[in-house]
Design a protein around this motif. Structure first.
Motif, PDB file in Angstrom:
ATOM      1  N   ASP A  70     -11.856 -79.516 -48.921  1.00 34.80           N
ATOM      2  CA  ASP A  70     -10.788 -78.821 -49.639  1.00 34.80           C
ATOM      3  C   ASP A  70     -10.805 -79.165 -51.126  1.00 34.80           C
ATOM      4  O   ASP A  70     -10.543 -78.322 -51.975  1.00 34.80           O
ATOM      5  N   PHE A  71     -11.141 -80.414 -51.446  1.00 30.78           N
ATOM      6  CA  PHE A  71     -11.209 -80.878 -52.832  1.00 30.78           C
ATOM      7  C   PHE A  71     -12.243 -80.053 -53.614  1.00 30.78           C
ATOM      8  O   PHE A  71     -11.974 -79.578 -54.722  1.00 30.78           O
ATOM      9  N   TYR A  72     -13.407 -79.860 -53.022  1.00 29.07           N
ATOM     10  CA  TYR A  72     -14.469 -79.111 -53.688  1.00 29.07           C
ATOM     11  C   TYR A  72     -14.150 -77.622 -53.765  1.00 29.07           C
ATOM     12  O   TYR A  72     -14.507 -76.954 -54.743  1.00 29.07           O
ATOM     13  N   GLN A  73     -13.477 -77.114 -52.757  1.00 25.88           N
ATOM     14  CA  GLN A  73     -13.108 -75.699 -52.770  1.00 25.88           C
ATOM     15  C   GLN A  73     -12.138 -75.406 -53.911  1.00 25.88           C
ATOM     16  O   GLN A  73     -12.257 -74.380 -54.593  1.00 25.88           O
ATOM     17  N   LYS A  74     -11.192 -76.304 -54.137  1.00 27.20           N
ATOM     18  CA  LYS A  74     -10.242 -76.123 -55.231  1.00 27.20           C
ATOM     19  C   LYS A  74     -10.935 -76.265 -56.589  1.00 27.20           C
ATOM     20  O   LYS A  74     -10.612 -75.546 -57.536  1.00 27.20           O
ATOM     21  N   ALA A  78     -11.221 -73.458 -59.535  1.00 23.84           N
ATOM     22  CA  ALA A  78     -10.786 -73.784 -60.894  1.00 23.84           C
ATOM     23  C   ALA A  78     -11.868 -73.514 -61.942  1.00 23.84           C
ATOM     24  O   ALA A  78     -11.552 -73.152 -63.079  1.00 23.84           O
ATOM     25  N   VAL A  79     -13.132 -73.675 -61.580  1.00 17.46           N
ATOM     26  CA  VAL A  79     -14.194 -73.539 -62.587  1.00 17.46           C
ATOM     27  C   VAL A  79     -14.791 -72.138 -62.643  1.00 17.46           C
ATOM     28  O   VAL A  79     -15.470 -71.795 -63.629  1.00 17.46           O
ATOM     29  N   ILE A  80     -14.544 -71.330 -61.629  1.00 20.78           N
ATOM     30  CA  ILE A  80     -15.104 -69.969 -61.620  1.00 20.78           C
ATOM     31  C   ILE A  80     -14.713 -69.174 -62.866  1.00 20.78           C
ATOM     32  O   ILE A  80     -15.571 -68.496 -63.464  1.00 20.78           O
ATOM     33  N   PRO A  81     -13.440 -69.196 -63.310  1.00 22.12           N
ATOM     34  CA  PRO A  81     -13.095 -68.426 -64.520  1.00 22.12           C
ATOM     35  C   PRO A  81     -13.933 -68.818 -65.735  1.00 22.12           C
ATOM     36  O   PRO A  81     -14.418 -67.937 -66.461  1.00 22.12           O
ATOM     37  N   ALA A  82     -14.107 -70.120 -65.964  1.00 23.73           N
ATOM     38  CA  ALA A  82     -14.877 -70.568 -67.133  1.00 23.73           C
ATOM     39  C   ALA A  82     -16.342 -70.164 -67.017  1.00 23.73           C
ATOM     40  O   ALA A  82     -16.963 -69.740 -68.003  1.00 23.73           O
ATOM     41  N   LEU A  83     -16.919 -70.293 -65.824  1.00 26.12           N
ATOM     42  CA  LEU A  83     -18.319 -69.928 -65.639  1.00 26.12           C
ATOM     43  C   LEU A  83     -18.515 -68.425 -65.825  1.00 26.12           C
ATOM     44  O   LEU A  83     -19.480 -67.991 -66.468  1.00 26.12           O
ATOM     45  N   ALA A  84     -17.595 -67.646 -65.270  1.00 25.21           N
ATOM     46  CA  ALA A  84     -17.715 -66.188 -65.358  1.00 25.21           C
ATOM     47  C   ALA A  84     -17.504 -65.695 -66.782  1.00 25.21           C
ATOM     48  O   ALA A  84     -18.320 -64.936 -67.325  1.00 25.21           O
ATOM     49  N   LYS A 134      -3.820 -71.573 -55.809  1.00 22.52           N
ATOM     50  CA  LYS A 134      -3.251 -70.773 -56.884  1.00 22.52           C
ATOM     51  C   LYS A 134      -3.112 -71.613 -58.152  1.00 22.52           C
ATOM     52  O   LYS A 134      -3.456 -71.152 -59.258  1.00 22.52           O
ATOM     53  N   ASN A 135      -2.631 -72.860 -57.994  1.00 21.93           N
ATOM     54  CA  ASN A 135      -2.520 -73.770 -59.136  1.00 21.93           C
ATOM     55  C   ASN A 135      -3.892 -73.974 -59.781  1.00 21.93           C
ATOM     56  O   ASN A 135      -4.033 -73.932 -61.005  1.00 21.93           O
ATOM     57  N   ALA A 136      -4.894 -74.200 -58.947  1.00 23.83           N
ATOM     58  CA  ALA A 136      -6.249 -74.462 -59.440  1.00 23.83           C
ATOM     59  C   ALA A 136      -6.785 -73.280 -60.241  1.00 23.83           C
ATOM     60  O   ALA A 136      -7.402 -73.456 -61.298  1.00 23.83           O
ATOM     61  N   PHE A 176     -10.038 -84.095 -65.339  1.00 19.54           N
ATOM     62  CA  PHE A 176     -11.268 -84.885 -65.251  1.00 19.54           C
ATOM     63  C   PHE A 176     -12.183 -84.318 -64.162  1.00 19.54           C
ATOM     64  O   PHE A 176     -13.389 -84.183 -64.363  1.00 19.54           O
ATOM     65  N   PHE A 177     -11.603 -84.019 -63.005  1.00 20.21           N
ATOM     66  CA  PHE A 177     -12.401 -83.523 -61.889  1.00 20.21           C
ATOM     67  C   PHE A 177     -13.049 -82.181 -62.239  1.00 20.21           C
ATOM     68  O   PHE A 177     -14.218 -81.943 -61.921  1.00 20.21           O
ATOM     69  N   MET A 178     -12.276 -81.313 -62.902  1.00 21.54           N
ATOM     70  CA  MET A 178     -12.814 -80.009 -63.315  1.00 21.54           C
ATOM     71  C   MET A 178     -13.967 -80.175 -64.294  1.00 21.54           C
ATOM     72  O   MET A 178     -14.875 -79.339 -64.356  1.00 21.54           O
TER      73      MET A 178
END
Length: 280
Positions: A70-74, A78-84, A134-136, A176-178
């Motif tokens: 679940d940690f990695y899924q979130k 969270a990072v998909i918007p920046a990558l896209a 949603k938060n992520a 940090f995790f992101m």
């Protein structure tokens, strides 16, 4: 680049990468004052030592990284918007990176915002400590603002967390995790594409002759400097993260806001004095 110059830049990277003060702005000032901003190797160095900073997060929070799927899924959400957005707007972002005044203005405006953040987002009862999907996603969208040079990835993502009613500590730690997948993807792409002039397909297909030729362009002395830089960035980043979490929890963002304003003004002053400044 001398070893001492490398150590100075690595210390700056480790100190500023995870604080809401913009590592780019500090690299601009330091490399320009040392007269090495125009060197091609300086760009390679400042990108490569991000790997050391990334590793510090993994080491400090290693239990989180083996906690659950679940940690990695979130993190992925969270990072998909920046990558896209980064992929689509890469040319526009690169164009902004050439404008040092953009860095200075971003530092100034971001500093003003940080001065008032604590008043805008006072911690409430039953705050969020573990973000939902949603938060992520919303935090990930805030992180995209950092594509503007000088904004600070840390500042934008932490403020994104605060908008989701997260505590300062939880918002900072999720930032940090992101950083791990976001910076890893960006740094790897930059090293391969812009610095080694390799395509990602060359690595995937294990095109060893082409990879060997690209790596051989880096001298033994440069490899030594890169290794030292990563070690220093790793150690300093670990200390900076520990300090930041404690300081932020107790005192908030205001001091970082004032500091950003000072750094922004310094860059504008250097520009006004006619000192050549180049974003590395």
């Amino acid at each position: 680049m001398s070893i001492w110059q490398a150590i100075i830049l690595a210390i700056i990277e480790g100190l500023t990468e995870f604080l809401p003060v913009s590592s780019t702005g500090h690299m601009v000032i330091a490399s320009s004052l040392m007269g090495i901003s125009a060197f091609e190797f300086t760009k390679m160095f400042t990108v490569t030592i991000q790997f050391g900073a990334i590793l510090s997060v993994v080491v400090l929070y290693w239990k989180r990284f083996i906690n659950s799927v679940d940690f990695y899924q979130k993190l992925l959400v969270a990072v998909i918007p920046a990558l896209a957005i980064g992929f689509v707007l890469k040319d526009y972002v690169d164009a902004m990176l050439e404008r040092v005044e953009v860095v200075a203005i971003s530092l100034l405006l971001g500093g003003v915002i940080l001065i008032f953040v604590d008043k805008w987002f006072k911690e409430k009862e039953n705050p969020v400590t573990t973000p939902s999907y949603k938060n992520a996603l919303i935090i990930g969208l805030f992180q995209c603002i950092a594509m503007i040079p000088g904004v600070s990835r840390s500042a934008s993502s932490i403020i994104g967390g605060l908008t989701q009613n997260m505590t300062r500590k939880a918002a900072a730690e999720f930032s940090f995790f992101m950083a791990v997948p976001t910076m890893l993807a960006a740094a790897t792409y930059s090293v391969l594409k812009d610095l080694l002039h390799l395509e990602i397909s060359d690595v995937v297909k294990l095109d060893f002759p082409k990879i060997e030729k690209a790596l051989s362009s880096i001298t033994p002395q440069e490899w030594q400097v890169l290794a030292i830089g990563n070690v220093v960035a790793f150690l300093v980043a670990m200390a900076a993260i520990r300090f930041f979490v404690g300081f932020l929890t107790k005192y908030g963002f205001k001091l970082f806001g004032y500091y950003r304003i000072v750094v922004g003004l310094v860059i504008l002053l250097l520009l006004g004095l006619g000192i050549e400044i180049k974003i590395v």
